[in-house]
Scaffold this motif. Structure first.
Motif, mmCIF file in Angstrom:
data_model
loop_
_atom_site.group_PDB
_atom_site.id
_atom_site.type_symbol
_atom_site.label_atom_id
_atom_site.label_comp_id
_atom_site.label_asym_id
_atom_site.label_seq_id
_atom_site.Cartn_x
_atom_site.Cartn_y
_atom_site.Cartn_z
ATOM 1 N N ALA A 113 0.836 -1.203 0.000
ATOM 2 C CA ALA A 113 0.000 0.000 0.000
ATOM 3 C C ALA A 113 0.872 1.254 0.000
ATOM 4 O O ALA A 113 0.585 2.230 -0.701
ATOM 5 C CB ALA A 113 -0.936 -0.003 1.205
ATOM 6 N N ASP A 114 1.963 1.221 0.778
ATOM 7 C CA ASP A 114 2.890 2.353 0.807
ATOM 8 C C ASP A 114 3.539 2.552 -0.555
ATOM 9 O O ASP A 114 3.721 3.689 -1.016
ATOM 10 C CB ASP A 114 3.979 2.118 1.853
ATOM 11 N N PHE A 115 3.891 1.435 -1.188
ATOM 12 C CA PHE A 115 4.526 1.512 -2.503
ATOM 13 C C PHE A 115 3.587 2.147 -3.518
ATOM 14 O O PHE A 115 3.987 3.029 -4.290
ATOM 15 C CB PHE A 115 4.934 0.107 -2.949
ATOM 16 N N ARG A 116 2.320 1.731 -3.518
ATOM 17 C CA ARG A 116 1.356 2.316 -4.447
ATOM 18 C C ARG A 116 1.157 3.807 -4.163
ATOM 19 O O ARG A 116 1.083 4.616 -5.088
ATOM 20 C CB ARG A 116 0.013 1.588 -4.365
ATOM 21 N N HIS A 117 1.091 4.158 -2.881
ATOM 22 C CA HIS A 117 0.916 5.566 -2.519
ATOM 23 C C HIS A 117 2.094 6.405 -3.025
ATOM 24 O O HIS A 117 1.906 7.503 -3.552
ATOM 25 C CB HIS A 117 0.785 5.695 -1.002
ATOM 26 N N LEU A 119 4.093 5.692 -5.543
ATOM 27 C CA LEU A 119 4.006 5.776 -6.996
ATOM 28 C C LEU A 119 2.987 6.828 -7.426
ATOM 29 O O LEU A 119 3.271 7.663 -8.300
ATOM 30 C CB LEU A 119 3.615 4.415 -7.579
ATOM 31 N N GLU A 120 1.821 6.805 -6.833
ATOM 32 C CA GLU A 120 0.778 7.764 -7.193
ATOM 33 C C GLU A 120 1.214 9.191 -6.890
ATOM 34 O O GLU A 120 0.967 10.107 -7.682
ATOM 35 C CB GLU A 120 -0.518 7.428 -6.451
ATOM 36 N N HIS A 121 1.862 9.393 -5.747
ATOM 37 C CA HIS A 121 2.347 10.729 -5.386
ATOM 38 C C HIS A 121 3.398 11.204 -6.376
ATOM 39 O O HIS A 121 3.387 12.360 -6.823
ATOM 40 C CB HIS A 121 2.928 10.702 -3.970
ATOM 41 N N HIS A 122 4.300 10.314 -6.707
ATOM 42 C CA HIS A 122 5.374 10.648 -7.653
ATOM 43 C C HIS A 122 4.802 11.023 -9.022
ATOM 44 O O HIS A 122 5.170 12.039 -9.604
ATOM 45 C CB HIS A 122 6.315 9.451 -7.784
ATOM 46 N N PHE A 123 3.871 10.208 -9.521
ATOM 47 C CA PHE A 123 3.311 10.452 -10.838
ATOM 48 C C PHE A 123 2.471 11.727 -10.860
ATOM 49 O O PHE A 123 2.500 12.487 -11.830
ATOM 50 C CB PHE A 123 2.467 9.263 -11.284
ATOM 51 N N ALA A 124 1.706 11.964 -9.784
ATOM 52 C CA ALA A 124 0.890 13.175 -9.720
ATOM 53 C C ALA A 124 1.771 14.413 -9.718
ATOM 54 O O ALA A 124 1.470 15.408 -10.383
ATOM 55 C CB ALA A 124 0.003 13.148 -8.479
ATOM 56 N N SER A 125 2.872 14.348 -8.983
ATOM 57 C CA SER A 125 3.798 15.473 -8.941
ATOM 58 C C SER A 125 4.410 15.726 -10.305
ATOM 59 O O SER A 125 4.540 16.869 -10.756
ATOM 60 C CB SER A 125 4.907 15.193 -7.913
ATOM 61 N N GLU A 126 4.762 14.646 -10.978
ATOM 62 C CA GLU A 126 5.366 14.784 -12.309
ATOM 63 C C GLU A 126 4.376 15.359 -13.324
ATOM 64 O O GLU A 126 4.729 16.193 -14.160
ATOM 65 C CB GLU A 126 5.869 13.418 -12.780
ATOM 66 N N GLU A 127 3.121 14.917 -13.246
ATOM 67 C CA GLU A 127 2.113 15.403 -14.181
ATOM 68 C C GLU A 127 1.872 16.900 -14.009
ATOM 69 O O GLU A 127 1.625 17.627 -14.962
ATOM 70 C CB GLU A 127 0.790 14.655 -13.964
ATOM 71 N N GLN A 128 1.975 17.384 -12.778
ATOM 72 C CA GLN A 128 1.677 18.779 -12.499
ATOM 73 C C GLN A 128 2.837 19.701 -12.821
ATOM 74 O O GLN A 128 2.653 20.800 -13.329
ATOM 75 C CB GLN A 128 1.295 18.945 -11.020
ATOM 76 N N SER A 129 4.060 19.243 -12.528
ATOM 77 C CA SER A 129 5.190 20.154 -12.653
ATOM 78 C C SER A 129 6.157 19.785 -13.766
ATOM 79 O O SER A 129 7.068 20.555 -14.047
ATOM 80 C CB SER A 129 5.973 20.181 -11.327
ATOM 81 N N VAL A 130 5.966 18.634 -14.403
ATOM 82 C CA VAL A 130 6.873 18.072 -15.413
ATOM 83 C C VAL A 130 8.188 17.653 -14.778
ATOM 84 O O VAL A 130 8.684 16.568 -15.018
ATOM 85 C CB VAL A 130 7.130 19.060 -16.579
ATOM 86 N N ILE A 131 8.784 18.523 -13.937
ATOM 87 C CA ILE A 131 10.021 18.158 -13.260
ATOM 88 C C ILE A 131 9.686 17.169 -12.152
ATOM 89 O O ILE A 131 8.952 17.506 -11.226
ATOM 90 C CB ILE A 131 10.711 19.395 -12.646
ATOM 91 N N PRO A 132 10.160 15.943 -12.198
ATOM 92 C CA PRO A 132 9.739 14.924 -11.241
ATOM 93 C C PRO A 132 10.229 15.195 -9.836
ATOM 94 O O PRO A 132 11.296 15.745 -9.627
ATOM 95 C CB PRO A 132 10.356 13.635 -11.802
ATOM 96 N N ASN A 133 9.423 14.801 -8.861
ATOM 97 C CA ASN A 133 9.761 14.919 -7.452
ATOM 98 C C ASN A 133 9.919 13.499 -6.900
ATOM 99 O O ASN A 133 8.955 12.861 -6.513
ATOM 100 C CB ASN A 133 8.656 15.662 -6.709
ATOM 101 N N HIS A 134 11.161 13.016 -6.875
ATOM 102 C CA HIS A 134 11.394 11.619 -6.539
ATOM 103 C C HIS A 134 11.174 11.330 -5.062
ATOM 104 O O HIS A 134 11.460 12.117 -4.203
ATOM 105 C CB HIS A 134 12.818 11.212 -6.930
ATOM 106 N N THR A 135 10.656 10.143 -4.775
ATOM 107 C CA THR A 135 10.427 9.687 -3.409
ATOM 108 C C THR A 135 11.228 8.421 -3.179
ATOM 109 O O THR A 135 12.144 8.102 -3.936
ATOM 110 C CB THR A 135 8.926 9.439 -3.171
ATOM 111 N N GLN A 136 10.865 7.671 -2.148
ATOM 112 C CA GLN A 136 11.621 6.475 -1.783
ATOM 113 C C GLN A 136 11.039 5.226 -2.444
ATOM 114 O O GLN A 136 10.913 4.168 -1.809
ATOM 115 C CB GLN A 136 11.615 6.316 -0.261
ATOM 116 N N ILE A 137 10.690 5.340 -3.724
ATOM 117 C CA ILE A 137 10.053 4.222 -4.417
ATOM 118 C C ILE A 137 10.937 2.983 -4.415
ATOM 119 O O ILE A 137 10.501 1.884 -4.071
ATOM 120 C CB ILE A 137 9.705 4.629 -5.862
ATOM 121 N N HIS A 138 12.180 3.137 -4.802
ATOM 122 C CA HIS A 138 13.070 1.983 -4.916
ATOM 123 C C HIS A 138 13.288 1.330 -3.562
ATOM 124 O O HIS A 138 13.314 0.087 -3.447
ATOM 125 C CB HIS A 138 14.411 2.437 -5.502
#
Length: 277
Positions: A113-117, A119-138
């Motif tokens: 569930a944390d991993f999906r959250h 991913l969704e946060h990362h993708f939403a941030s990227e869609e809004q700003s184009v410049i990605p905001n990386h999290t602790q996905i890996h």
């Protein structure tokens, strides 16, 4: 195109997410890209980044690229992770953990569930700003992998455990390449397009060493699939000399893999794709 993919089968993923998902036949990279409405220069640059995590494109290599193609790859990757890869992984882990206690199951579910959250946060941030905001996905995915690898009871199906671990390793590799394309292509490309024209006209990376004529000849031979001994015989030099040239080529270009060097040679007009055996 088939010969290029043969050198790194992971490029099949890149092709599919750019909409190049038909039979390659004997088509060249350029003809197949154009028939799929993909810019060939952008495709070849993405191949280099995808195949070699150490490759860093220069301003001159980025300038002709089409940002729409990069975004298309990234958007299709987002859809794949959220709609295919993660649900399939969750279903597999749910089946794998059937012999576990409810507390053990909850631990694994929480990490997923944390991993999906993330991913969704990362993708939403990227869609809004184009410049990605990386999290602790890996890191989160590594936690799931290590829990399955080290902490599940022996009653869990070993075949299913192995399949899920392989799926996680492949997903980690995929996300790593996705992130590299964000960092090394999308971000600098957006900055390049928004930079003042006077900045773009300045020389870029003057400290980069140029390949010598002999090094270019060795690079072409490598791209053609020749082994060190074959290269030595072709150019009438020793194998040690070939190895030295290859080390210098890697140092100057920052590229280690044969697939990356092949794409580099094509992109820099050192070889034609049709000449690759």
């Amino acid at each position: 195109m088939a010969e290029l993919v043969e050198k790194d089968f992971h490029l099949l993923t890149l092709c599919a997410r750019l909409g190049i998902d038909r039979s390659f036949g004997e088509q060249t990279v350029e003809s197949l890209c154009r028939s799929c409405e993909v810019d060939p220069d952008t495709f070849l640059l993405l191949c280099q980044v995808y195949s070699d995590p150490l490759f860093r494109p220069t301003v001159s290599q980025l300038r002709p690229c089409r940002v729409e193609d990069v975004l298309e790859y990234l958007h299709r990757s987002h859809d794949y992770y959220l709609e295919e890869a993660l649900p399939r992984l969750s279903d597999g882990i749910e089946a794998l953990t059937q012999p576990c206690t409810e507390a053990q199951k909850q631990v694994i579910r929480r990490f997923l569930a944390d991993f999906r959250h993330e991913l969704e946060h990362h993708f939403a941030s990227e869609e809004q700003s184009v410049i990605p905001n990386h999290t602790q996905i890996h890191e989160t995915l590594s936690d799931v992998k290590n829990l399955i690898l080290k902490s599940l009871p022996e009653a869990c199906d070993p075949r299913l455990r192995r399949e899920i671990l392989l799926a996680i390793y492949n997903l980690q590799h995929d996300i790593d390449r996705h992130t590299c394309i964000e960092d090394e292509v999308l971000v600098p490309l957006v900055r390049l397009q928004n930079a003042p024209r006077r900045v773009l006209s300045e020389p870029e990376e003057p400290e980069r060493e140029e390949l010598t004529v002999r090094e270019k000849e060795i690079l072409v031979s490598v791209a053609q699939g020749l082994l060190n001994k074959e290269i030595a015989d072709k150019h009438n030099i020793s194998i040690n000399t070939v190895i030295t040239h290859r080390k210098n080529i890697t140092r100057k270009t920052g590229i280690k893999t044969v697939a990356g060097l092949t794409a580099y040679a094509i992109l820099n007009d050192l070889i034609d794709i049709n000449s690759i055996e």
